[in-house]
Write an enzyme that holds these catalytic residues in place. Structure first.
Site, mmCIF file in Angstrom:
data_model
loop_
_atom_site.group_PDB
_atom_site.id
_atom_site.type_symbol
_atom_site.label_atom_id
_atom_site.label_comp_id
_atom_site.label_asym_id
_atom_site.label_seq_id
_atom_site.Cartn_x
_atom_site.Cartn_y
_atom_site.Cartn_z
ATOM 1 N N GLY A 110 85.704 50.697 57.254
ATOM 2 C CA GLY A 110 87.109 51.055 57.055
ATOM 3 C C GLY A 110 87.871 49.986 56.298
ATOM 4 C CG ASP A 170 83.108 54.706 47.011
ATOM 5 O OD1 ASP A 170 83.696 54.182 46.055
ATOM 6 O OD2 ASP A 170 83.701 55.226 47.973
HETATM 7 C C1 GLA Z 1 87.307 55.901 47.588
HETATM 8 C C2 GLA Z 1 86.458 57.103 47.181
HETATM 9 C C3 GLA Z 1 86.044 57.020 45.717
HETATM 10 C C4 GLA Z 1 87.234 56.721 44.804
HETATM 11 C C5 GLA Z 1 88.057 55.560 45.364
HETATM 12 C C6 GLA Z 1 89.336 55.352 44.591
HETATM 13 O O1 GLA Z 1 86.535 54.742 47.576
HETATM 14 O O2 GLA Z 1 85.312 57.189 47.989
HETATM 15 O O3 GLA Z 1 85.397 58.214 45.345
HETATM 16 O O4 GLA Z 1 88.006 57.853 44.590
HETATM 17 O O5 GLA Z 1 88.414 55.761 46.718
HETATM 18 O O6 GLA Z 1 89.054 54.882 43.327
#
Ligand code: GLA
Length: 344
Positions: A104, A155
């Site tokens: 988190g 990510d």
């Molecule tokens: C989170 C989401 C990603 C992206 C970021 C913002 O990490 O998992 O897919 O959208 O926020 O850039």
């Protein structure tokens, strides 16, 4: 067929390009050294037993039909179900999950968990040649459909494809990925937690995503990647500001790639600051604690600092002089290799 495998998947830091992934835009993330490790052992029967070592919690479910559930269990059941949906013969297994990426915190503990789980289950099924972009999509489906966060591919791609010493310029329209060497000279990157917990599923993240879809619809474009600043300015509030963030953030990604190529750290710092200002004022994903954290890093000499990840809390990234005295809790981050199977 292996009976025991261990897979590791890293978290990520996104240097710049925030909330652009689900708008077919650009981003520049890198994998970090912290992440999630999954030890998987084949067992007899038709069930999956999972232990979250750091939480001291367990789960046990039928392999063929994992029922939906909340919390960390959603990731495990989702990974099993989505892999099966993609035709992978997932085996009955005992899984042990542990990690050192803060949960988190905006450093992609979720993607690290999804990726480590899917890699371990694939390896246990003796499948080693699986396209990593396809794998990222499977992991993202787990997050969308099982966890309830309508996140993009940022990510998972960073975790799966990270490279030592490089950030990845990702074009989310073409899914073209270009490694960019991260040479910072007399500077280093650090992260510092704001103290506000971040959750994509429970924050305004899904709402931002809906606003962007609405803005595209109003502009008559397939995604905000195609939108212009002039057209965006005519949108009703707050869609005008949301679109402005996405359009200018895409420009800042390529400006950052150029700044890195020219070893221009002052310019990179300015771009990080501009990204943060846009995330705060146009995208409205900052919090008072995040603002204080950005200020702390500036007071310690940052050339630039910005909130990273989905927002509404989590970590702040700072570009600091190598010899700066860091605020308490700040840690240096460096680009490391992507997810991998550790042993068999
Ligand atoms: C989170 C989401 C990603 C992206 C970021 C913002 O990490 O998992 O897919 O959208 O926020 O850039």
């Amino acid at each position: 067929m292996p009976e025991r495998v261990t897979a590791f998947a890293p978290g990520r830091v996104n240097l710049i390009g925030e909330h652009t992934d689900y708008n077919q835009g650009l981003a520049l993330p890198f994998a970090i050294s912290e992440g999630v490790t999954v030890f998987a052992e084949a067992i007899a029967g038709d069930r999956v037993q999972a232990t979250a070592a750091d939480l001291n919690k367990r789960d046990d479910f039928e392999l063929a039909r994992p029922p939906s559930v909340g919390g960390w269990r959603a990731f495990v059941r989702g990974a099993v179900a989505e892999l099966q949906g993609a035709g992978v013969p997932v085996r009955a297994a005992r899984l042990r999950i542990s990690g050192d990426v803060p949960r988190g915190g905006g450093l992609s503990s979720s993607a690290a968990l999804e990726v480590a789980l899917t890699l371990a289950l694939l390896e246990l099924a003796d499948i080693r040649e699986f396209d990593r972009i396809e794998l990222a999509k499977i992991c993202s489906k787990t997050e969308n459909d099982w966890v309830g966060a309508q996140t993009g591919l940022l990510d998972q791609l960073a975790s799966l494809l990270g490279e030592d010493d490089h950030a990845l310029r990702i074009d989310f329209r073409s899914l073209e990925i270009t490694p960019v060497i991260l040479e910072l000279g007399e500077f280093k990157l650090v992260t510092l937690h704001s103290g506000d917990k971040h959750s994509n599923a429970a924050s305004g993240y899904n709402e931002r995503r809906r606003e962007c879809a609405l803005a595209s619809e109003e502009l008559g474009v397939t995604s905000l990647r195609e939108a212009t600043l002039e057209a965006a300015a005519a949108l009703p509030s707050p869609l005008d500001r949301r679109a402005k963030h996405i359009i200018t953030e895409n420009q800042r990604v390529d400006a950052s790639v150029a700044a890195l190529e020219h070893h221009d750290m002052d310019e990179l710092g300015r771009l990080l600051d501009a990204s943060h200002a846009s995330l705060r004022d146009c995208y409205e994903v900052s919090t008072p604690a995040v603002e204080r954290t950005v200020e702390k890093l500036h007071d310690a000499g940052a050339l630039g600092a910005r909130i990273i990840g989905g927002g509404f809390g989590g970590h702040v990234l700072g570009l600091m002089p190598r010899d700066a005295r860091l605020p308490e809790g700040a840690r240096e981050v460096r680009p490391g290799p992507g997810a991998r199977v550790m042993d068999r």
